[in-house]
Each structure stands twice: as C-alpha cells, then as structure tokens.
Design a protein around this motif. Structure first.
Motif, PDB file in Angstrom:
ATOM      1  N   GLY A  75      44.928  34.766  37.312  1.00 38.00           N
ATOM      2  CA  GLY A  75      44.819  35.011  35.995  1.00 38.00           C
ATOM      3  C   GLY A  75      43.408  35.248  35.354  1.00 38.00           C
ATOM      4  O   GLY A  75      43.051  35.465  34.362  1.00 38.00           O
ATOM      5  N   GLY A  76      42.486  35.641  36.520  1.00 36.39           N
ATOM      6  CA  GLY A  76      41.212  35.834  35.971  1.00 36.39           C
ATOM      7  C   GLY A  76      41.273  37.491  35.679  1.00 36.39           C
ATOM      8  O   GLY A  76      42.316  38.237  35.967  1.00 36.39           O
ATOM      9  N   ILE A  77      40.144  37.913  35.457  1.00 38.12           N
ATOM     10  CA  ILE A  77      40.073  39.324  34.894  1.00 38.12           C
ATOM     11  C   ILE A  77      40.368  40.470  35.968  1.00 38.12           C
ATOM     12  O   ILE A  77      41.025  41.065  35.736  1.00 38.12           O
ATOM     13  CB  ILE A  77      38.603  39.583  34.304  1.00 38.12           C
ATOM     14  N   ASP A  78      39.774  40.001  37.198  1.00 38.11           N
ATOM     15  CA  ASP A  78      40.018  40.928  38.301  1.00 38.11           C
ATOM     16  C   ASP A  78      41.799  40.991  38.715  1.00 38.11           C
ATOM     17  O   ASP A  78      42.101  42.218  38.939  1.00 38.11           O
ATOM     18  CB  ASP A  78      39.475  40.608  39.685  1.00 38.11           C
ATOM     19  N   SER A  79      42.152  39.866  39.025  1.00 41.34           N
ATOM     20  CA  SER A  79      43.685  39.965  39.217  1.00 41.34           C
ATOM     21  C   SER A  79      44.521  40.514  38.173  1.00 41.34           C
ATOM     22  O   SER A  79      45.690  41.216  38.380  1.00 41.34           O
ATOM     23  CB  SER A  79      44.105  38.668  39.644  1.00 41.34           C
ATOM     24  N   MET A  80      44.168  40.215  36.827  1.00 41.13           N
ATOM     25  CA  MET A  80      44.916  40.712  35.795  1.00 41.13           C
ATOM     26  C   MET A  80      44.761  42.112  35.733  1.00 41.13           C
ATOM     27  O   MET A  80      45.766  42.805  35.332  1.00 41.13           O
ATOM     28  CB  MET A  80      44.372  40.008  34.228  1.00 41.13           C
ATOM     29  N   VAL A  81      43.610  42.773  35.864  1.00 37.69           N
ATOM     30  CA  VAL A  81      43.638  44.125  35.938  1.00 37.69           C
ATOM     31  C   VAL A  81      44.204  44.795  37.209  1.00 37.69           C
ATOM     32  O   VAL A  81      44.886  45.685  36.935  1.00 37.69           O
ATOM     33  CB  VAL A  81      41.932  44.721  35.922  1.00 37.69           C
ATOM     34  N   HIS A  94      40.114  41.552  45.171  1.00 43.14           N
ATOM     35  CA  HIS A  94      38.603  41.429  45.752  1.00 43.14           C
ATOM     36  C   HIS A  94      38.075  42.754  45.633  1.00 43.14           C
ATOM     37  O   HIS A  94      38.429  43.812  45.911  1.00 43.14           O
ATOM     38  CB  HIS A  94      38.518  41.301  47.380  1.00 43.14           C
ATOM     39  N   HIS A  95      36.950  42.733  44.990  1.00 46.27           N
ATOM     40  CA  HIS A  95      36.211  44.050  44.490  1.00 46.27           C
ATOM     41  C   HIS A  95      34.626  44.295  45.105  1.00 46.27           C
ATOM     42  O   HIS A  95      34.309  43.345  45.884  1.00 46.27           O
ATOM     43  CB  HIS A  95      36.234  44.232  43.004  1.00 46.27           C
ATOM     44  N   VAL A 137      29.595  42.245  57.205  1.00 47.48           N
ATOM     45  CA  VAL A 137      30.283  43.434  57.484  1.00 47.48           C
ATOM     46  C   VAL A 137      31.222  43.508  56.161  1.00 47.48           C
ATOM     47  O   VAL A 137      32.118  44.318  55.717  1.00 47.48           O
ATOM     48  CB  VAL A 137      31.241  43.494  58.620  1.00 47.48           C
ATOM     49  N   GLY A 138      31.533  42.152  55.456  1.00 48.98           N
ATOM     50  CA  GLY A 138      32.364  42.318  54.412  1.00 48.98           C
ATOM     51  C   GLY A 138      33.928  42.275  54.984  1.00 48.98           C
ATOM     52  O   GLY A 138      34.009  42.003  56.003  1.00 48.98           O
ATOM     53  N   ILE A 139      34.842  41.961  54.023  1.00 52.35           N
ATOM     54  CA  ILE A 139      36.281  42.048  54.358  1.00 52.35           C
ATOM     55  C   ILE A 139      36.518  43.123  54.432  1.00 52.35           C
ATOM     56  O   ILE A 139      36.364  44.044  53.639  1.00 52.35           O
ATOM     57  CB  ILE A 139      37.056  40.847  53.129  1.00 52.35           C
ATOM     58  N   ILE A 168      35.868  49.439  43.869  1.00 57.13           N
ATOM     59  CA  ILE A 168      35.724  49.151  42.356  1.00 57.13           C
ATOM     60  C   ILE A 168      34.721  48.083  42.057  1.00 57.13           C
ATOM     61  O   ILE A 168      34.759  47.022  42.650  1.00 57.13           O
ATOM     62  CB  ILE A 168      36.968  48.854  41.887  1.00 57.13           C
ATOM     63  N   SER A 169      33.815  48.610  41.191  1.00 54.00           N
ATOM     64  CA  SER A 169      32.910  47.774  40.918  1.00 54.00           C
ATOM     65  C   SER A 169      33.272  46.598  39.853  1.00 54.00           C
ATOM     66  O   SER A 169      34.182  47.057  39.022  1.00 54.00           O
ATOM     67  CB  SER A 169      31.713  48.235  40.355  1.00 54.00           C
ATOM     68  N   ARG A 170      32.723  45.447  39.705  1.00 55.38           N
ATOM     69  CA  ARG A 170      33.052  44.623  38.361  1.00 55.38           C
ATOM     70  C   ARG A 170      32.939  45.234  36.968  1.00 55.38           C
ATOM     71  O   ARG A 170      33.601  44.949  36.267  1.00 55.38           O
ATOM     72  CB  ARG A 170      31.986  43.344  38.577  1.00 55.38           C
ATOM     73  N   ALA A 171      32.023  46.020  36.952  1.00 58.35           N
ATOM     74  CA  ALA A 171      31.737  46.778  35.757  1.00 58.35           C
ATOM     75  C   ALA A 171      33.005  47.746  35.375  1.00 58.35           C
ATOM     76  O   ALA A 171      33.347  47.805  34.164  1.00 58.35           O
ATOM     77  CB  ALA A 171      30.470  47.756  35.870  1.00 58.35           C
ATOM     78  N   GLU A 172      33.584  48.421  36.282  1.00 61.80           N
ATOM     79  CA  GLU A 172      34.774  49.124  36.124  1.00 61.80           C
ATOM     80  C   GLU A 172      35.853  48.454  35.494  1.00 61.80           C
ATOM     81  O   GLU A 172      36.528  48.939  34.940  1.00 61.80           O
ATOM     82  CB  GLU A 172      34.906  50.021  37.329  1.00 61.80           C
ATOM     83  N   ILE A 173      36.102  47.485  36.476  1.00 62.73           N
ATOM     84  CA  ILE A 173      37.180  46.211  35.981  1.00 62.73           C
ATOM     85  C   ILE A 173      37.075  45.713  34.397  1.00 62.73           C
ATOM     86  O   ILE A 173      37.955  45.819  33.999  1.00 62.73           O
ATOM     87  CB  ILE A 173      37.166  45.233  37.051  1.00 62.73           C
ATOM     88  N   GLU A 174      35.746  45.570  34.195  1.00 69.66           N
ATOM     89  CA  GLU A 174      35.543  45.239  32.840  1.00 69.66           C
ATOM     90  C   GLU A 174      35.815  46.294  31.817  1.00 69.66           C
ATOM     91  O   GLU A 174      36.355  46.088  30.731  1.00 69.66           O
ATOM     92  CB  GLU A 174      34.133  44.688  32.675  1.00 69.66           C
TER      93      GLU A 174
END
Lengths: 435, 435
Positions: free
Chosen positions: A27-33, A123-124, A146-148, A162-168
C-alpha cells in the motif's frame, strides 16, 4: 517510466508475458506504482497483501486500502493477517525477521494454490543503496554489499534499476494514491537516517551516483559469484564430507595463496566468528579446537575436522540393567544368553556372565581408562590403544565403551577385553551384540 | 597510544627493530604524531618531506616547520621541492596523481641512496573509511573498497588501525604541534564532505563503527585476494600468451559458472569499459571485436584474442623505390639482383625485374585483393586463401603484402604470386628477401 519499465521487462524479464504474476503490495508508494505499471502493461497479475497487525487500526486500514485499489483495477486480491509479534516471541527472532519469514512463506503458499508463477516486489535502486549502507554501518563482508538479485527463484524485482525519484514522479503524474509504508520502527529509523543524511551527500558528490552505484553492485555481484564458484571448486579438491563431518586436508589447502579466504567461505555459515583463531589452528598442535554455537572445528594432524557439536554427550552414560534388556540409544546394543562361543567379530563378542556386574554402563572415554585388549598380553592404556589404532580426535570423542564396575568390557565395535571373554569352560555365556 | 602502537608494532611489524625507517612527514597532525610515536619508541628513523609548491608561501613554511621539528628531535631530514603543476600538465595527469607519483618516486630514491629499509606513512583508519566512501561515491569494484594495505613492498602504514580521534588525543596529551595538511583542494573538499557529513552518521548508527569497518575491510581484502588468486589459476587453464597476444579459449572458459567475472578480472587492466558488449562477444560471430583505448579484443572461432591496438597501422603503406633499397619498417625486406634462381622459401622469392613497377608498395590487405598463388593454376581471392590457410583474424590483420601496381607480388613470408616469379628464361632476376 512506463516505457522504461516496458523496455526493461522486455530485456530482462522477457518470459513474463505468458506468466501469472503475484504482486506484493503493502500500500506504500513503491508497491502502488508497481501495481499501476504492471496493470498498464496488461500483464496477468494478482495482488497479495500481508497484514502484520503491528500498528493496530493503521494496519487494517492499509489492508482495506489495498483491497479497494485492487478491486477498482479488477485484479484478484489475496489477504492474510499475521500475529507477527507472537511469532517473533515464539521463534525468538526480531519483528523484522518474523515479518519477512511470514510474508515469504505465505507468498509461496498463494503462488502454489492460485497457480501464480512469480512473486513480484517493488524493491528499487534506493533500497539497494540504503541496504548497502545499513550493512556497511553494522560491519559486513562482500555478501552484505552485493544487494538483492533482480531474479531469485520465483521472486522477481523489476524495479531494482528504478530510483525512488522516478517512482515519485510516476506517482504524481499518474495520480497514484498510497499510504505510508508499514515497516519495523527501528529499521525505519536506520533507513531514514541513511536516506536523509548520507545518500544526499553521495548524490551531491556525484550527481550520477545512482548509476555509478548500479555498476558498483554489478562488479561486486560478479566478484561474489567468482568467490562462490571458486570456493566450491577448491572445496572439492581439498575437503571430504564423511557423514556429518567435513574433513579439510590443510596441507593441500595451504598451497592456495588465499587459503584463509577459502576457509572463511566454507566456515562462515557454521556460526564461527573468531577468524584469527581459526587461521592460527593451522599451525596449532593436534587437539586444538574452536567451538561455534553449533559446531566444533578440530585440528587433527593434517586435517581440520568440522562436525556438529553434540553438547554434553561426552558426559552422558547409559545403563544396561540386565540380560535381555536392549540399549536403543545412543547405539543399539543387546545382551542375550547363548550356549555357543563363536568367533568374535566387530559386532559381537561372547563374555562370561559371572564376570559382569550389573548395571553395565555405556559411556565415553575417561581419563585413566585402560583395558586388556583381546589377543594381546597384559593391559594397555586406552589412549595408547587409540593412538596405535590411528583414531582421529573425533573418532576418540565418538567411541563408546561398555563397562562393568568401571572396567572396560568392550571398546564397542572394535576390541573386546580379554578378562571378560568367555572361555571353553565358561558356564554362562552371554552374547553382546552391536546392531 | 604509545603502548597500543608498541603492541601493534610487535604483533605486526616485529621486523622493524633492526630496520631504518624513513617517515613521510607532511607536517600535518597525523604525520607529526607518527614522528613523535616512532621517536619515543626509539626506532631508527629519518624524516622525508615533499614540498609540492602548490600553496606558495604556505608550502615553504610547512617544509621549514618539519625541518625544525626533525632537527629538534635530532632526526635526519630530507627535503625535496617539486614543480608539481608542471609535471601534471606535462604528463596530463591530475595534480593529485602527479603529487603521488613524484612523492613515491623520490621516496624510493632516498630509500636507496640513504640506505633506509621502509617508507612509513601516517595513513589511519579514518582515511580508510573516507577512501572507501570516496570510491563508493564515484562507482567502483571490489578493488576500490579493500583499502590500502598495512604493508606493501617497502611501504608500511602502522596507523591503519588507529583512529583520527586517537591521534588527536595523543597530539593534545603530548603537546604535539602541527600545520594543516597540504593536500589537493578538490580531494580535500570531497574528503571533508565525507568526514563531516557521512562518517558521523555511520558512527551514530553504530558506536563501534570503526571496529566493524576494520572487520569489513579484512573480509573484503580476503575476498579480493581470493578473486586474484582464483583468476590467475583459471587464466593458466584457459588462456595462452603468445608474444603480445593473449588467447582465451572460451569453450573452456564458459565451463566456469562465473566466467564473466573471470573475463572482467583479466581484461579490466586493458582499459575496457563496455562489459556487456564483451560478454556478448562470446556468442557473437567470428570477427566481432571491441576496442579499448589501447587494446583490441577479437572473437575468432573458439577464441577471444586480446592484442595491443596498432592504431592506424592498417592504413599505412610503405614504399620500396628501387632495387637495393631496403625496407626496414614495418618489416625488413630487401631487393637485390642475382643471377641464379633458387628454390623459393618462406623468406625469399625470385622474381622477374621487368614485371615490377616501382615504387613497390608494402601494405595490408584491401577489399577485393586477389592473387595467383605460386604452384596453383589460376587466381584466388586473398580472403579465400586466408580461409584455406586457416588464418586467424589477427593473422589476417597482421599479414603484410608486397604489391606492384596494386597487384600482389608476395604474401610476405607465405606465398609468391605466379605472375611475377622469374622463369628459366628470365633475364633480370631479383631476389626479394624477408630477414
């Protein structure tokens, strides 16, 4: 971003077109996008939402919100509520670990039941940066930097570039509504500190930091793959797995310049932390050993032996009260009367019942043990016997002894004691057998 | 700190007691503390100071300050002034790179001339953290995150486990005087940003961050060693060095799961950056190639061939104006009159002078080249000849041709052209020789 995502999916996830995708939507911005983008790309999707019940009414409101959004988009919706705190307490793990475990278990269940092919998370790239820095702040190794991965089994993470800025920007342009992410407060505190105080400085120092960081991650991932690949290869050359014991031939191992690194790779998953002590083991005397919480690492001549710790087993004793009573644990030993004396084997000996004092005791070696090995004259220290028979230190630890009145009757499975053996004139013969 | 340093030296640098140590002293707090500590430990030391002349009077004042301090401590003092900016301009490198190069060159010189065994620098733990973060901000690989080693050849850095805070405490307690470090302004800007804005946040998130970071570095260094060790081992199994060309058998290479990582390790020092293109080469057709600024990587059947780029050589032509004029470059070819026709060899052919049109031209292949191979009937495309003779693509690029009026006289060192060869009735015979 829709185009970028479409291109990205075609390049790296070309297989998704015919697949059923289960989106993890908090329900957060990332997953709603994520939901909006995947819906617009006309992919076959469903929405899964976990209610961790950690924030009372807010948690329920999140669930309701995601449900309504999914229904509005005519997308199948799956909901599961968890008593996360109970689970964490019960399993003695952090709330965060509990939530992750519950989430992925349930996702796997839904996947199977509802015939989905992949779980998709939002995850971004900024998550990757933050996780890198969280691990760095706590202390880590290559594996923590190494990241996921973008695809791992049936989990895919198409937003990792994708960056958080792009998602926003996408959220704003497409009038996406969302609710603040529900996440563990202490993790959130650390993440926010890093997000608001460290990442902006890195971006100031290098305006294309996020791109550089992606390359950094790719390089590190590659190095990590090489490390895994190589340590598996060397393991096969210098180590042997014998039941529960791993036997590392360190004469062979030290031929490799970076033998310490290989040891670290092999042993890190067994809970060891005192790495310098481990490296020093190689030059220590036979018998030196190091414990982790679960394992024992023992120097034994040219080998390092790794085996699970059987805590306290060495102090345990087991009783055989009378003839015809079988011992089942820790090993299967039976006593029965017989009329004939057969040749002793590794698994059976024949003794004179009148020489036994019940209860017999099955135990491990003790300081000062000696016995009269069958077929030999006189007595011998047990330690000397072990040495002559080339027992490894682990072998010694594992050897069970059958004793009567604290005298050794049988080095079980190996050698009987002369004193107890039935003779031709023995009247009451007992066969002792290891099954 | 004196005790800590003494213990540290005994543990890790036990060999220094009988050695002569040349301390690199800028006059900043770190190196002034280094000087004080090493003097108190009664080690045999000298002081070397570089005046980079980048800050006018301040640079000279630094030099004077260090000189006075060294003299007060009765320690030998060595000074060198550099025209750093000129050097940077001349060699087209940054001021920072120039300063490092000049510094270490001069140190090595003094070491030799004055019979010192080691150069000692005051790099400390916070420097390591900052360098890690500088590299992270710019984008890097594992090699950029491992820090500088405590001992590397004849350079030792005994302060790498000491924090800036410890150095400051020591300076205060021991009334050490110092001058602000002279360093490159832009590097200083980046360092200061990181020092004042990022590191404090990491320390806030983890009060023992510096200790954790030391462990992180040790783990990364170990992984990096493993990577180096392993890639050298695999290189020997799948690659061959033939003069200037490295020949990678990629059928063998791709048997390793992380073959991309190995390729990266081998090729990174040759200036390549387009890694995905390189990985794609493996599946590309023969003839596909990628240039770095200095090298050519060529797919040739089952091999990747890496060789130095001879820029523009393929367009170069060389002229032989007349008989008895020798060509010296790019290869040694001579023409001289002779009376006898001997059997042609790889290195000499005998032609009819009257068929040659001067100047002869030595050049590489051109589109549409053909010739009449000696000993065969009729003409043949040069490309067909190359193919039949199993030339690698590099071999083709390297093959020189001797031409007359743009007709091939000799595929030099390989095959003559039938048309030009001297016959038994030829009057004016020319011997063409490759030496």
């Amino acid at each position: 971003m829709l185009q970028k995502m479409q291109k990205h999916l075609e390049e790296h996830f070309s297989f998704v077109k015919e697949k059923k995708l289960l989106l993890a939507v908090s329900g957060g911005i990332d997953s709603m996008v994520l939901l909006s983008v995947f819906k617009k790309l006309a992919l076959e999707i469903g929405v899964a939402h976990c209610n961790f019940q950690l924030r009372g009414h807010d948690s329920d409101a999140d669930a309701l919100f995601v449900k309504e959004q999914a229904q509005a988009l005519q997308v199948p919706f799956f909901l599961q509520a968890f008593t996360t705190e109970d689970y964490a307490n019960e399993h003695k793990v952090s709330i965060q670990v509990a939530a992750r475990k519950l989430r992925y278990n349930w996702f796997a269940e839904v996947l199977l039941r509802e015939n989905y092919d992949f779980i998709v998370t939002a995850h971004h790239l900024d998550d990757q940066v933050e996780t890198f820095l969280i691990h760095l702040s706590r202390g880590t190794g290559l594996e923590g930097l190494v990241g996921i991965p973008a695809k791992n089994g049936n989990i895919m993470r198409p937003f990792l570039e994708i960056s958080r800025a792009e998602i926003e920007v996408y959220a704003k342009e497409n009038h996406i509504s969302w609710r603040e992410d529900a996440s563990n407060a202490s993790d959130k505190y650390v993440r926010n500190k890093i997000r608001h105080h460290i990442v902006p400085v890195l971006k100031e120092l290098n305006p294309s930091f996020l791109t550089s960081f992606q390359n950094t991650l790719a390089h590190l991932q590659q190095a990590a793959d090489l490390v895994t690949d190589s340590s598996e290869r060397i393991f096969e050359k210098v180590a042997l797995v014998e039941k529960e014991t791993i036997k590392i031939d360190f004469k062979k191992l030290v031929r490799y310049d970076s033998y310490q690194a290989y040891l670290y790779q092999w042993l890190k998953e067994y809970g060891f932390t005192a790495w310098n002590d481990i490296y020093n083991l190689l030059e220590a005397q036979t018998g030196k050993h190091i414990f982790s919480s679960t394992h024992l690492l023992l120097k034994d001549r040219d080998f390092l032996l790794l085996s699970p710790k059987n805590k306290g087993e060495e102090e345990k004793v087991f009783y055989i009260e009378k003839i015809n009573e079988n011992l089942k644990f820790p090993l299967n030993v039976s006593l029965c009367k017989t009329d004939d004396i057969l040749e002793p084997t590794n698994n059976s000996i024949f003794v004179d019942q009148n020489k036994l004092s019940f209860p017999l005791v099955v135990r491990k070696k003790q300081e000062g043990d000696y016995f009269y090995p069958s077929g030999m004259k006189g007595k011998k220290k047990l330690s000397k016997y072990f040495k002559d028979e080339k027992y490894s230190l682990l072998d010694k630890e594992k050897q069970w002894l059958l004793t009567s009145n604290n005298e050794i009757v049988w080095v079980i499975g190996k050698r009987a004691d002369q004193r107890f053996l039935a003779q031709s004139n023995t009247k009451e013969i007992v066969k002792i057998e290891l099954k």
